[in-house]
Design a protein around this motif. Structure first.
Motif, PDB file in Angstrom:
ATOM      1  N   GLN A 302       0.838  -1.206   0.000  1.00  0.00           N
ATOM      2  CA  GLN A 302       0.000   0.000   0.000  1.00  0.00           C
ATOM      3  C   GLN A 302       0.873   1.257   0.000  1.00  0.00           C
ATOM      4  N   ALA A 303       1.953   1.208   0.811  1.00  0.00           N
ATOM      5  CA  ALA A 303       2.850   2.373   0.865  1.00  0.00           C
ATOM      6  C   ALA A 303       3.481   2.611  -0.500  1.00  0.00           C
ATOM      7  N   LEU A 304       3.749   1.506  -1.205  1.00  0.00           N
ATOM      8  CA  LEU A 304       4.360   1.614  -2.531  1.00  0.00           C
ATOM      9  C   LEU A 304       3.407   2.329  -3.493  1.00  0.00           C
ATOM     10  N   ILE A 305       2.128   1.965  -3.431  1.00  0.00           N
ATOM     11  CA  ILE A 305       1.128   2.627  -4.287  1.00  0.00           C
ATOM     12  C   ILE A 305       1.087   4.115  -3.944  1.00  0.00           C
ATOM     13  N   TYR A 306       1.061   4.422  -2.626  1.00  0.00           N
ATOM     14  CA  TYR A 306       1.005   5.829  -2.175  1.00  0.00           C
ATOM     15  C   TYR A 306       2.195   6.610  -2.726  1.00  0.00           C
ATOM     16  N   ARG A 307       3.402   6.049  -2.558  1.00  0.00           N
ATOM     17  CA  ARG A 307       4.597   6.791  -2.973  1.00  0.00           C
ATOM     18  C   ARG A 307       4.653   6.922  -4.494  1.00  0.00           C
ATOM     19  N   ARG A 308       4.283   5.840  -5.196  1.00  0.00           N
ATOM     20  CA  ARG A 308       4.287   5.903  -6.665  1.00  0.00           C
ATOM     21  C   ARG A 308       3.283   6.941  -7.145  1.00  0.00           C
ATOM     22  N   PHE A 309       2.118   6.949  -6.479  1.00  0.00           N
ATOM     23  CA  PHE A 309       1.074   7.886  -6.883  1.00  0.00           C
ATOM     24  C   PHE A 309       1.550   9.327  -6.689  1.00  0.00           C
ATOM     25  N   LEU A 310       2.116   9.608  -5.508  1.00  0.00           N
ATOM     26  CA  LEU A 310       2.578  10.969  -5.240  1.00  0.00           C
ATOM     27  C   LEU A 310       3.667  11.381  -6.226  1.00  0.00           C
ATOM     28  N   ALA A 311       4.538  10.403  -6.575  1.00  0.00           N
ATOM     29  CA  ALA A 311       5.627  10.725  -7.505  1.00  0.00           C
ATOM     30  C   ALA A 311       5.091  10.971  -8.919  1.00  0.00           C
ATOM     31  N   SER A 312       3.929  10.334  -9.240  1.00  0.00           N
ATOM     32  CA  SER A 312       3.409  10.444 -10.613  1.00  0.00           C
ATOM     33  C   SER A 312       2.651  11.757 -10.839  1.00  0.00           C
ATOM     34  N   VAL A 313       2.286  12.428  -9.736  1.00  0.00           N
ATOM     35  CA  VAL A 313       1.480  13.644  -9.877  1.00  0.00           C
ATOM     36  C   VAL A 313       2.388  14.801 -10.305  1.00  0.00           C
ATOM     37  N   PRO A 314       1.981  15.552 -11.322  1.00  0.00           N
ATOM     38  CA  PRO A 314       2.843  16.644 -11.784  1.00  0.00           C
ATOM     39  C   PRO A 314       3.002  17.708 -10.702  1.00  0.00           C
ATOM     40  N   PRO A 315       4.072  18.484 -10.768  1.00  0.00           N
ATOM     41  CA  PRO A 315       4.264  19.531  -9.764  1.00  0.00           C
ATOM     42  C   PRO A 315       3.145  20.567  -9.833  1.00  0.00           C
ATOM     43  N   ALA A 316       2.992  21.287  -8.720  1.00  0.00           N
ATOM     44  CA  ALA A 316       1.911  22.278  -8.656  1.00  0.00           C
ATOM     45  C   ALA A 316       2.147  23.371  -9.696  1.00  0.00           C
ATOM     46  N   SER A 317       1.077  23.762 -10.369  1.00  0.00           N
ATOM     47  CA  SER A 317       1.215  24.898 -11.284  1.00  0.00           C
ATOM     48  C   SER A 317       0.017  25.808 -11.063  1.00  0.00           C
ATOM     49  N   THR A 318       0.261  27.088 -11.035  1.00  0.00           N
ATOM     50  CA  THR A 318      -0.851  28.006 -10.796  1.00  0.00           C
ATOM     51  C   THR A 318      -1.540  28.265 -12.127  1.00  0.00           C
ATOM     52  N   GLN A 319      -2.835  28.058 -12.140  1.00  0.00           N
ATOM     53  CA  GLN A 319      -3.578  28.280 -13.388  1.00  0.00           C
ATOM     54  C   GLN A 319      -3.813  29.785 -13.561  1.00  0.00           C
ATOM     55  N   THR A 320      -3.586  30.250 -14.766  1.00  0.00           N
ATOM     56  CA  THR A 320      -3.882  31.663 -15.037  1.00  0.00           C
ATOM     57  C   THR A 320      -5.123  31.720 -15.907  1.00  0.00           C
ATOM     58  N   VAL A 321      -6.128  32.436 -15.432  1.00  0.00           N
ATOM     59  CA  VAL A 321      -7.368  32.525 -16.205  1.00  0.00           C
ATOM     60  C   VAL A 321      -7.166  33.544 -17.324  1.00  0.00           C
ATOM     61  N   ARG A 322      -7.485  33.119 -18.568  1.00  0.00           N
ATOM     62  CA  ARG A 322      -7.369  34.023 -19.739  1.00  0.00           C
ATOM     63  C   ARG A 322      -8.723  34.657 -19.981  1.00  0.00           C
ATOM     64  N   HIS A 323      -8.754  35.983 -19.922  1.00  0.00           N
ATOM     65  CA  HIS A 323     -10.059  36.656 -20.009  1.00  0.00           C
ATOM     66  C   HIS A 323     -10.514  36.970 -21.436  1.00  0.00           C
ATOM     67  N   GLY A 324      -9.662  37.539 -22.241  1.00  0.00           N
ATOM     68  CA  GLY A 324     -10.168  37.977 -23.549  1.00  0.00           C
ATOM     69  C   GLY A 324      -9.749  37.054 -24.676  1.00  0.00           C
ATOM     70  N   VAL A 325     -10.594  36.086 -25.018  1.00  0.00           N
ATOM     71  CA  VAL A 325     -10.264  35.184 -26.133  1.00  0.00           C
ATOM     72  C   VAL A 325     -11.001  35.692 -27.373  1.00  0.00           C
ATOM     73  N   GLY A 326     -10.300  35.807 -28.488  1.00  0.00           N
ATOM     74  CA  GLY A 326     -10.906  36.358 -29.702  1.00  0.00           C
ATOM     75  C   GLY A 326     -11.717  35.343 -30.477  1.00  0.00           C
ATOM     76  N   GLU A 327     -11.191  34.099 -30.565  1.00  0.00           N
ATOM     77  CA  GLU A 327     -11.876  33.107 -31.415  1.00  0.00           C
ATOM     78  C   GLU A 327     -11.507  31.689 -30.982  1.00  0.00           C
ATOM     79  N   VAL A 328     -12.451  30.808 -31.055  1.00  0.00           N
ATOM     80  CA  VAL A 328     -12.163  29.390 -30.790  1.00  0.00           C
ATOM     81  C   VAL A 328     -12.799  28.555 -31.909  1.00  0.00           C
ATOM     82  N   CYS A 329     -12.059  27.535 -32.364  1.00  0.00           N
ATOM     83  CA  CYS A 329     -12.579  26.691 -33.461  1.00  0.00           C
ATOM     84  C   CYS A 329     -12.313  25.220 -33.188  1.00  0.00           C
ATOM     85  N   LEU A 330     -13.255  24.404 -33.589  1.00  0.00           N
ATOM     86  CA  LEU A 330     -12.981  22.962 -33.743  1.00  0.00           C
ATOM     87  C   LEU A 330     -12.858  22.768 -35.247  1.00  0.00           C
ATOM     88  N   GLU A 331     -11.765  22.154 -35.701  1.00  0.00           N
ATOM     89  CA  GLU A 331     -11.561  21.988 -37.152  1.00  0.00           C
ATOM     90  C   GLU A 331     -11.532  20.514 -37.507  1.00  0.00           C
TER      91      GLU A 331
END
Ligand SMILES: Nc1ncnc2c1ncn2[C@@H]1O[C@H](COP(=O)(O)OP(=O)(O)OP(=O)(O)O)[C@@H](O)[C@H]1O
Length: 575
Positions: A302-331
């Motif tokens: 169980q400890a192995l799963i815990y440690r592997r899981f913690l190691a697999s999680v990417p480092p913390a990153s602060t999300q920046t909210v983008r306010h003014g988007v001009g255009e979005v497309c699915l192509e």
């Protein structure tokens, strides 16, 4: 075996880092306890030798050893427990922070969720490992010191005392392997059982089941999954018991051998008596060692799963909210779910500019949610591109991409924290000004029922807080999106639980404030589509029609008219 050693080493490292004081105290106390059996042999031999002449020093020493033995054991135990408490807190908060760093695409993978849950269970057993490791080390010290003092009386007996450790270690190595194989199966059954249990014990699903009178069926599922887990555990325990019995027999034979060697070796009466007492204490130490070792072995997978899981999680990153988007497309996006016979999206293209409100409509299973998940990057498309302001979203990190979106999903969260905390979750910022929360509540038509409440008002009756209705919860979820104010708003059935009057007000507000953003709505209600700049009709994964509300209703044989035929009032009004 290697896993157990690794687990023990890592646990000591954690204890040294997070609770060094208690680790030092517990180590000293257990070390002092470990030397007592050897001290007992030496003092006992001295006492018997000097019994007729000057026994007082040895007697005082022996009395002191016996006197400190019990309290020392108790204090050592309390120290290891205090160390465990501090570690448990640390493991649990580390896991919470790791879970908070999981990206949506990681959470979409069942194996990640299974590991997360197994890690949660692991925190309940891992905290005990440093204390148990110290006990094993203490038992090793006891054996070595006993070996040394018994060796002086009879070398063969001394060796046999240490050799008696071997069957215990070998036995638990075999058990360790069995448990490493068995625990993942138990965890999988446990996960299903826990899920079914939650449906019974949580207020909302529990009440629904009680109303339906079907709780018993869910209880039967819990029992079945727990039964499967118990079967696997039972097999593991049965085999472990046999191995432990064999190890105990071998240990007893080695101790018996040590005693026979003492008798046959012609040791003096005092030496023989002291060595016999010593080997019997040694047996106790090894028994403790076996138990402690067993705990480490059980915790290791169980400890192995815990440690592997913690190691697999990417480092913390602060999300920046983008306010003014001009255009979005699915192509020309296509996507087939793994294992599915038919694609869920076939060559789908859509586009929206800042200030526009567009809608995706279609019958259940048409592909609307899949299109949205492709847009925000929850699934990797098989063909085609998503462009945000002309940039291929596949080249962005997941956090960067998500920063462009605010999304209200159909199964929105009912976060039972305080009102301010619940709405404040809309923004990744640590501190959200109260006036921003209030403004978001007003925009989401939640002002009327929250104006009289403080932002520190606890929500949720189970916490003694304010109970609120389903529609009010949905308005709070919408308030989170208003607070976030990202460049692209995705609203999947945003008013499904909301009354018609408030729905009109919410769509009116969305329409009034549309200028600074792109709004993408999924809706099954025709009238809510009237304000849309464009409506995309999706059917069997394809865009089969596109146009304004009036344009689409003007084609009676079109799919849009077919789907919304029942809502003829709107059709008439449109004309
Ligand atoms: N995780 C999945 N694995 C396999 N198939 C899926 C998965 N999710 C959805 N599907 C299938 O993909 C198709 C499109 O589903 P999607 O959820 O996009 O429909 P929808 O238009 O959003 O429906 P609704 O109006 O009911 O929300 C359906 O046939 C559905 O059964």
């Amino acid at each position: 075996m290697l896993d157990s050693l690794g687990t023990a080493r890592a646990a000591l490292r954690d204890a040294a880092r997070h609770t060094p004081g208690w680790l030092a105290i517990a180590s000293l106390l257990l070390l002092a306890q470990a030397v007592l059996p050897a001290a007992q042999v030496v003092l006992l031999e001295g006492l018997i030798d000097d019994i007729g002449t000057d026994p007082w020093l040895a007697l005082a020493g022996l009395t002191a050893v016996v006197g400190v033995m019990y309290p020392l054991g108790q204090v050592a135990l309390s120290s290891t427990q205090r160390m465990a408490l501090r570690l448990r807190l640390r493991y649990r908060s580390d896991l919470a922070y790791a879970a908070a760093r999981l990206t949506p695409s990681m959470l979409a993978r069942p194996e990640v969720v299974t590991d997360l849950e197994a890690s949660q269970t692991a925190t309940a057993v891992m905290d005990d490992v440093p204390g148990r490791t110290l006990q094993v080390l203490g038992a090793a010290v006891t054996s070595v010191m006993l070996c040394a003092v018994v060796w002086a009386i009879n070398p063969i007996s001394g060796l046999l005392v240490v050799a008696a450790l071997v069957p215990t270690v070998l036995g638990f190595t075999v058990i360790s392997q069995m448990e490493a194989d068995g625990w993942p199966k138990v965890a999988a059954f446990d996960r299903r059982a826990s899920y079914a249990t939650e449906q019974l014990v949580q207020q909302r699903p529990g009440t629904e089941l009680a109303v339906l009178g079907s709780g018993r069926k869910v209880a039967a599922l819990v029992a079945a999954h727990r039964g499967d887990a118990t079967q696997v555990l039972d097999r593991m325990v049965r085999k472990a018991m046999l191995v432990e019995l064999a190890a105990a027999l071998a240990t007893a034979l080695l101790f018996g051998g040590a005693l026979v060697a003492l008798v046959l070796g012609g040791a003096s009466g005092a030496g023989a008596a002291a060595a016999v007492a010593g080997t019997i204490s040694g047996l106790n130490a090894i028994r403790t060692c076996g138990y402690a070792f067993g705990t480490i072995i059980t915790a290791a997978p169980q400890a192995l799963i815990y440690r592997r899981f913690l190691a697999s999680v990417p480092p913390a990153s602060t999300q920046t909210v983008r306010h003014g988007v001009g255009e979005v497309c699915l192509e020309n996006v296509s996507f087939t779910y793994p294992g599915a016979a038919e694609p869920a999206l076939r060559d789908v293209s859509l586009r929206a500019e800042r200030g526009e409100m567009i809608a995706l409509v279609g019958v259940n299973g048409a592909g609307k949610t899949t299109a949205i998940n492709a847009l925000i990057g929850l699934l990797g498309v098989d063909a085609g591109r998503v462009l945000i302001d002309g940039v291929d979203a596949a080249t962005m990190s997941e956090g960067e991409r998500l920063g462009h979106f605010g999304m209200l999903v159909q199964e929105f969260g009912k976060f039972e924290f305080t009102l301010g905390e619940s709405v404040g979750l809309g923004s990744p910022a640590d501190v959200v000004p109260d006036e921003d929360v209030r403004a978001a509540l007003e925009s989401a038509e939640a002002g009327a029922f929250t104006r009289g409440l403080g932002l520190d008002e606890q929500l949720g009756q189970q916490w003694g807080g304010r109970g609120i209705s389903g529609g009010q919860w949905q308005r709070l979820a919408l308030a989170r999106i208003c607070l976030r104010d990202a460049g692209i708003w995705i609203l999947d059935e945003p008013t499904s639980a909301i009354d018609a009057e408030a729905e009109r007000e919410i769509f009116g507000e969305l329409s009034r404030t549309r200028a600074g953003r792109i709004t993408i709505v999924v809706s099954h209600r025709a009238w809510t589509l009237r304000e849309m700049d464009r409506i995309y009709v999706i059917d069997e994964g394809r865009v089969v029609q596109k146009g304004s509300y009036a344009e689409l209703f003007a084609v009676p044989e079109g799919r849009f008219a077919e789907i919304f035929d029942g809502q003829s009032t709107e059709r008439d009004e449109a004309r």
